[in-house]
Motif scaffolding. Structure first.
Motif, PDB file in Angstrom:
ATOM      1  N   PRO A  28       0.852  -1.193   0.000  1.00  0.00           N
ATOM      2  CA  PRO A  28       0.000   0.000   0.000  1.00  0.00           C
ATOM      3  C   PRO A  28       0.887   1.243   0.000  1.00  0.00           C
ATOM      4  CG  PRO A  28      -0.065  -1.118   2.136  1.00  0.00           C
ATOM      5  CD  PRO A  28       0.731  -1.964   1.199  1.00  0.00           C
ATOM      6  N   ALA A  29       0.442   2.246  -0.687  1.00  0.00           N
ATOM      7  CA  ALA A  29       1.196   3.499  -0.774  1.00  0.00           C
ATOM      8  C   ALA A  29       1.183   4.173   0.584  1.00  0.00           C
ATOM      9  CB  ALA A  29       0.596   4.411  -1.822  1.00  0.00           C
ATOM     10  N   GLU A  30       2.342   4.692   0.976  1.00  0.00           N
ATOM     11  CA  GLU A  30       2.419   5.378   2.273  1.00  0.00           C
ATOM     12  C   GLU A  30       1.802   6.774   2.123  1.00  0.00           C
ATOM     13  OE1 GLU A  30       6.137   5.324   4.222  1.00  0.00           O
ATOM     14  OE2 GLU A  30       6.574   3.276   3.612  1.00  0.00           O
TER      15      GLU A  30
END
Length: 147
Positions: free
Chosen positions: A142-144
């Motif tokens: 998941p993108a931070e």
């Protein structure tokens, strides 16, 4: 209708259309022997998957059929003097393609039919292919959140 189509394909593939020319010879005259080197090979490839797409030496090949509930691929008219590469690609997702090399020594002489003194021969290579499951794709991280 499908049965008639398969019979016509079988007749064309085994060369039975040449019989009327041989029948025109006077009775008692021997027919010339066929040069076996001129007979194309047939590759029978048995699989557990249906209607597998394939290429022969990187090209599409039209002289083929599927038998045994669409799980056996029969490639006809293969030149028997050299190696050929067959790449089999399952139409169903989740399976890896399979590469098969047909070697000249694998084509074995087979009597297909015999009626009286007439014998129909073929040169067949038989293979059983087991496809492997494709590796599951790695889950995407998941993108931070941007700060």
């Amino acid at each position: 209708m499908k049965a008639l189509h398969r019979i016509l394909i079988l007749i064309a593939a085994t060369g039975l259309f040449a019989l009327p020319a041989q029948a025109a010879k006077p009775p008692g005259e021997a027919t010339a022997d066929v040069n076996e080197a001129d007979i194309g090979g047939e590759a029978f490839i048995h699989m557990k998957l249906e209607f597998v797409k394939f290429t022969l030496d990187g090209k599409e090949w039209e002289n083929h059929e599927y038998t045994d509930n669409r799980k056996t691929l029969v490639i006809r008219g293969v030149e028997r003097g050299s190696e050929h590469t067959v790449v089999l690609t399952p139409r169903e997702g989740g399976w890896e393609p399979f590469t098969l090399v047909l070697k000249p020594a694998e084509f074995k002489r087979t009597n297909v039919a015999q009626k009286g003194k007439t014998t129909v021969i073929a040169f067949r290579a038989k293979h059983v292919v087991e496809f492997t499951k494709a590796a599951a794709p790695a889950p995407a991280k998941p993108a931070e959140p941007a700060q």
